[in-house]
Design an enzyme around this catalytic site. Structure first.
Site, mmCIF file in Angstrom:
data_model
loop_
_atom_site.group_PDB
_atom_site.id
_atom_site.type_symbol
_atom_site.label_atom_id
_atom_site.label_comp_id
_atom_site.label_asym_id
_atom_site.label_seq_id
_atom_site.Cartn_x
_atom_site.Cartn_y
_atom_site.Cartn_z
ATOM 1 C CB SER A 16 -0.961 -0.044 1.192
ATOM 2 O OG SER A 16 -2.035 0.844 1.012
ATOM 3 C CG ASP A 38 -4.565 -1.526 0.481
ATOM 4 O OD1 ASP A 38 -3.784 -2.190 1.183
ATOM 5 O OD2 ASP A 38 -4.546 -0.285 0.430
#
Length: 289
Positions: A55, A181
Site C-alpha cells: 500500500s 490493497d
C-alpha cells in the site's frame, strides 16, 4: 519506537550495502513516517538489497527504489500535500476527463492508476527491472482471497494495485486477476524478503491504539478506521509467530489515515525513529560479530 535498547545512536562498524532487506508497511498517511527511516539509512550510507512494500509502503518504496533519497522524498511529499490546489491541478491535467478519475459505474470512485500517474514523480521508471533497488509489492487477489507478490513488469499498475483501498479506489486488473490493497493480506511484508539479505528490517505504520475520543465517526471514517484495525491486528498476529531482525514503529498514533495534509506534523512526530534506526543497526552488528 522500535524494540531496541536506548543507548548509543551511531553504529561503530559500517554495514555494507546489500546487507539489509527492508519492508515498508501500509498505513495511508501514516506511511509518510517511512521517510525519516529512509533518511536515517541514507545518513548511514546504507542501501537495502531489496524492498517489500504494501500500500503506502509500495508507493514510498517505489520512489526510493527508483533512486530518490529520503530527503528527496521529504521535499516532494511536502510540496505535494501542502499545495492542495497544485495537487488537484496535477490530477486534472493528467486525466483525459473526469470520467477517467471518477468511475461512477465501478465499485469505487477513483482510478488509482490515473491518480498515481498524476501525483507521483515523473522520474519513476516504467518497469520493475529499471529500478536501482530490487522491489516487490503486495496486493490482494479479490476473488482468490490470497496474497499476490509482484516484482516484475510494469511498475505503476502494480503500485496502484497494492494501494487500491476498496470503496475509495477501484480494483486493478493484472494478468486476469482483480487486485485490491495488499494490506488486507500482509500489511508489513517482512516475511516475503526474509533471506534476501543478512538482516531484515520492518517498518510498521499501522499505529498503536488511537488517542481516546468519544466522537462518533462518520461512515467514511468508520470504514477507514476499521480497515486500520484489520491491518494492525494482522501485523500483531503475525508477530506472534515470526519477527524481523529489527522492528521499527514510528510514534504516529495521534494521526488518522487520511491526515495527508498534516505531513509536517507526521514527519516531526516520527523524527525520533532515526535514532532508533541507528541504535537498531548497531545492535544487529553487535549480534553478528
Amino acid at each position: 519506537m522500535s524494540e531496541i535498547d536506548q543507548t548509543n545512536t551511531t553504529p561503530q562498524t559500517p554495514l555494507k550495502d546489500g546487507s539489509l532487506a527492508l519492508a515498508l508497511g501500509g498505513g495511508a498517511a501514516k506511511g509518510l513516517a517511512h521517510i525519516p527511516v529512509l533518511e536515517a539509512l541514507d545518513d548511514l550510507g546504507i542501501k537495502p538489497r531489496k524492498i517489500a512494500g504494501t500500500s503506502m509502503g509500495a508507493i514510498i518504496g517505489a520512489c526510493y527504489a527508483s533512486g530518490m533519497s529520503g530527503r528527496d522524498l521529504r521535499a516532494f511529499a511536502i510540496e505535494l500535500f501542502e499545495e492542495r490546489l497544485e495537487f488537484i491541478r496535477r490530477v486534472l491535467t493528467e486525466a483525459e476527463s473526469w470520467a477517467s478519475i471518477f468511475s461512477i459505474s465501478s465499485p469505487a470512485i477513483i482510478s488509482p492508476e490515473t491518480l498515481f500517474s498524476a501525483v507521483l514523480p515523473d522520474t519513476l521508471p516504467e518497469t520493475f527491472e529499471e529500478l536501482e533497488i530490487a522491489l516487490c509489492v503486495v496486493a490482494t487477489d479479490f476473488h482468490a482471497q490470497s496474497q499476490v507478490v509482484i516484482d516484475k513488469g510494469p511498475l505503476m499498475p502494480a503500485v496502484a494495485a497494492s494501494s487500491a483501498l476498496p470503496v475509495l479506489l477501484t480494483p486493478v486488473q493484472i494478468d486476469n486477476r482483480v487486485l485490491i490493497d495488499g494490506g488486507f493480506v500482509n500489511p508489513t511484508a517482512f516475511d516475503i524478503i526474509r533471506g534476501a539479505a543478512q538482516f531484515t528490517i520492518a517498518v510498521d505504520v499501522t499505529g498503536k491504539q488511537m488517542q481516546p475520543d468519544t466522537a462518533v465517526p462518520g461512515s467514511l471514517d468508520t470504514w477507514i478506521g476499521a480497515s486500520q484495525i484489520v491491518l494492525h491486528s494482522l501485523v500483531e498476529e503475525k508477530l506472534k509467530h515470526e519477527t524481523p531482525d529489527l522492528l521499527l514503529r514510528p510514534e504516529i498514533s495521534a494521526f488518522h489515515s487520511f491526515d495527508f495534509y498534516k505531513i509536517e506534523e507526521i514527519l516531526a512526530a516520527s523524527e525520533p525513529i532515526k535514532d532508533d534506526v541507528k541504535r537498531g543497526i548497531e545492535q544487529l552488528l553487535a549480534r553478528a560479530r
